[in-house]
Design an enzyme around this catalytic site. Structure first.
Site, mmCIF file in Angstrom:
data_model
loop_
_atom_site.group_PDB
_atom_site.id
_atom_site.type_symbol
_atom_site.label_atom_id
_atom_site.label_comp_id
_atom_site.label_asym_id
_atom_site.label_seq_id
_atom_site.Cartn_x
_atom_site.Cartn_y
_atom_site.Cartn_z
ATOM 1 N N LYS A 1 4.444 8.702 9.166
ATOM 2 C CA LYS A 1 4.196 8.034 10.451
ATOM 3 C C LYS A 1 5.198 8.454 11.544
ATOM 4 O O LYS A 1 5.144 9.579 11.995
ATOM 5 C CB LYS A 1 4.101 6.518 10.228
ATOM 6 C CG LYS A 1 2.891 6.223 9.319
ATOM 7 C CD LYS A 1 2.430 4.800 9.236
ATOM 8 C CE LYS A 1 1.095 4.756 8.484
ATOM 9 N NZ LYS A 1 1.060 3.954 7.297
ATOM 10 N N ASP B 1 9.296 2.994 -0.117
ATOM 11 C CA ASP B 1 8.237 3.623 0.663
ATOM 12 C C ASP B 1 8.417 3.164 2.110
ATOM 13 O O ASP B 1 7.958 2.104 2.503
ATOM 14 C CB ASP B 1 6.862 3.224 0.115
ATOM 15 C CG ASP B 1 5.732 3.822 0.947
ATOM 16 O OD1 ASP B 1 6.019 4.463 1.976
ATOM 17 O OD2 ASP B 1 4.565 3.635 0.559
ATOM 18 N N TYR C 1 0.855 -1.188 0.000
ATOM 19 C CA TYR C 1 0.000 0.000 0.000
ATOM 20 C C TYR C 1 0.889 1.236 0.000
ATOM 21 O O TYR C 1 1.841 1.327 0.774
ATOM 22 C CB TYR C 1 -0.888 0.010 1.251
ATOM 23 C CG TYR C 1 -1.756 1.233 1.393
ATOM 24 C CD1 TYR C 1 -2.778 1.494 0.487
ATOM 25 C CD2 TYR C 1 -1.566 2.131 2.441
ATOM 26 C CE1 TYR C 1 -3.595 2.615 0.630
ATOM 27 C CE2 TYR C 1 -2.374 3.250 2.592
ATOM 28 C CZ TYR C 1 -3.390 3.489 1.687
ATOM 29 O OH TYR C 1 -4.185 4.595 1.836
HETATM 30 C C1 LIG Z 1 0.472 4.509 5.939
HETATM 31 C C2 LIG Z 1 1.194 4.303 4.686
HETATM 32 C C3 LIG Z 1 1.052 5.185 3.602
HETATM 33 C C4 LIG Z 1 0.043 6.289 3.574
HETATM 34 O O1 LIG Z 1 0.288 7.271 4.524
HETATM 35 P P1 LIG Z 1 -0.911 8.261 4.963
HETATM 36 O O2 LIG Z 1 -0.248 9.215 5.889
HETATM 37 O O3 LIG Z 1 -1.938 7.371 5.609
HETATM 38 O O4 LIG Z 1 -1.432 8.884 3.734
HETATM 39 C C5 LIG Z 1 1.857 4.995 2.503
HETATM 40 N N1 LIG Z 1 2.746 3.999 2.458
HETATM 41 C C6 LIG Z 1 2.910 3.123 3.466
HETATM 42 C C7 LIG Z 1 3.928 2.044 3.370
HETATM 43 C C8 LIG Z 1 2.114 3.240 4.608
HETATM 44 O O5 LIG Z 1 2.249 2.343 5.599
#
Ligand SMILES: *Cc1c(COP(=O)(O)O)cnc(C)c1O
Length: 427
Positions: A267, A239, A144
């Protein structure tokens, strides 16, 4: 079962917010329950609207590595807010933040602050396309990367397939340049590059997957991505929105000793406020406006409140913290594994650092096809039994659980006992 006050709030919420929640997985639909409405958090604990206490293994889905309401973070936020919450003009704090990120993540020579992980990945891919002058991007099944149109693609299992959108409202054209490959499949990776590598703008990957449950990379998988991208003039993007400063201070790239071309962070690195980052090689980041032709902007980007919280967290990521996280996470893993063995359940536990998933299927889980073979109904039952025992576990089989520096060994031991009882109760 959520308490009466939470149920009443959920009923009100459902009238004015789709599904009663501001992000779908909070709705508990995947576990057949109703959400706990939270009134406050303190260290490792959450308190419901009804003041029921839970040990929190969600940590707001990753950010809260120091636990809830850490005094240093509260102080930083309060202090910053008193001097103004946003200026739409640069501040010294942003410079400090950017310098700190480049220090923790040596692959990042330049970066932009944005307000969410979704924004970070979206912008990183735009920059990669602007830099290479190519359109095709590759993502991996089960990873994701936020909810941008062209990333909401999972596609079928097996060989590389052309993207088909996962969500209504995404035009086929938007996902048409997105190809998906199975995670951890080096031969599929090589096949893709020999056929279409010359058209590839960027390959984006969760270097440890958290978003299909915790799935570590096989040896060589990440190296191969970075190497093949380099060879074909494409941009490799890690990511690390979830793994960044989670699996190590400098993310999975530090742990694996690999330098991707670009990195997305959010995060933890955002200190529990809306703050995320994309950055990487200087020659790539120099394509961003006003230096270069790739446009990206944000009214609240790098605002002093968020950046102050982030700095307070980043300054506290020391060896002692990661040693504690490793000790309690390893104990949790082994305790859960013993409980599984005792119960005779066909389940497994996968962990990297302080992120972990209990899959209701035999391991190892290496990709989305494996993860998707989990018994989600049994997970749902187990989740409800955990909740009834004061353990707030992620309400989906396909999410990682997190511990924080605020969790004690006693918290972990209570969770292990509860997990054993929950396994027995849901048989
Ligand atoms: C949480 C997450 C996102 C999205 O981040 P948001 O702040 O919720 O938009 C993108 N990539 C990864 C790997 C994630 O865990």
């Amino acid at each position: 079962m959520a308490d009466a006050k939470s149920e009443a709030l959920f009923e009100r919420a459902a009238k004015v917010i789709p599904g009663g929640v501001n992000s779908p997985v909070r709705a508990f639909r995947a576990v057949g329950g109703k959400p706990v409405f939270v009134s406050r958090g303190e260290g490792a604990y959450l308190y419901s609207a009804n003041n029921t206490k839970y040990t929190d293994f969600v940590g707001s889905w990753g950010p809260l590595i120091l636990g809830h309401a850490h005094p240093a973070v509260v102080e930083a936020v309060t202090k910053a807010a008193a001097h103004g919450t946003t200026f739409g003009a640069p501040t010294e704090l942003e410079v400090q933040f950017a310098e700190k990120i480049t220090e923790l993540y040596p692959s990042i020579e330049m970066l932009r602050a944005v307000s969410s992980g979704t924004e970070a990945t979206m912008a990183a891919l735009r920059v990669a396309r602007g830099f290479t002058g190519r359109d095709v991007i590759v993502k991996f099944e089960g990873c994701y990367h936020g909810h941008a149109d062209f990333l909401l693609v999972k596609a079928g299992s097996g060989a590389a397939t052309l993207g088909v959108p996962d969500s209504a409202g995404v035009p086929t054209g938007a996902a048409g340049n997105t190809t998906t490959l199975p995670y951890n499949d080096i031969p599929a990776l090589r096949d893709f590059f020999s056929a279409r590598g010359h058209r590839l703008a960027a390959m984006i990957v969760e270097p440890v997957v958290g978003n299909m449950g915790c799935v570590p990379p096989e040896p060589g998988f990440l190296d191969e991505i970075v190497l093949l991208c380099k060879k074909h003039g494409a941009v490799s993007i890690f990511d690390e929105v979830m793994t960044g400063s989670r699996v190590a201070r400098g993310g999975m790239q530090e742990r694996a000793g690999i330098k991707p071309d670009m990195t997305c962070l959010g995060k933890i690195v955002g200190g529990g406020l809306p703050l995320a980052v994309y950055g990487g090689r200087r020659d790539i980041m120099e394509k961003v406006a006003p230096l270069g032709p790739v446009y990206q902007a944000g009214t609240l980007s790098g605002n002093p409140v968020a950046v102050s919280a982030a700095l307070a967290v980043l300054d506290r990521l020391d060896e002692k913290l990661y040693a504690h996280l490793e000790a309690i996470s390893a104990r949790l893993q082994h305790g859960l594994e013993e409980a599984i063995a005792k119960s005779g359940e066909g389940a497994c536990v996968q962990r990297v650092g302080s992120m972990l998933t209990l899959f209701f299927r035999k391991g190892p889980v290496k990709n989305w096809t494996d993860a998707n073979g989990s018994d989600t109904a049994r997970f749902g039952k187990w989740h409800a039994e955990m909740l009834a025992r004061g353990q707030y576990w992620p309400p989906s089989q396909f999410e990682a659980a997190f511990v924080s520096g605020a969790h004690s060994m006693e918290d972990i031991d209570r969770a292990i006992t509860a997990a054993g009882e929950a396994l027995a109760a849901c048989r």
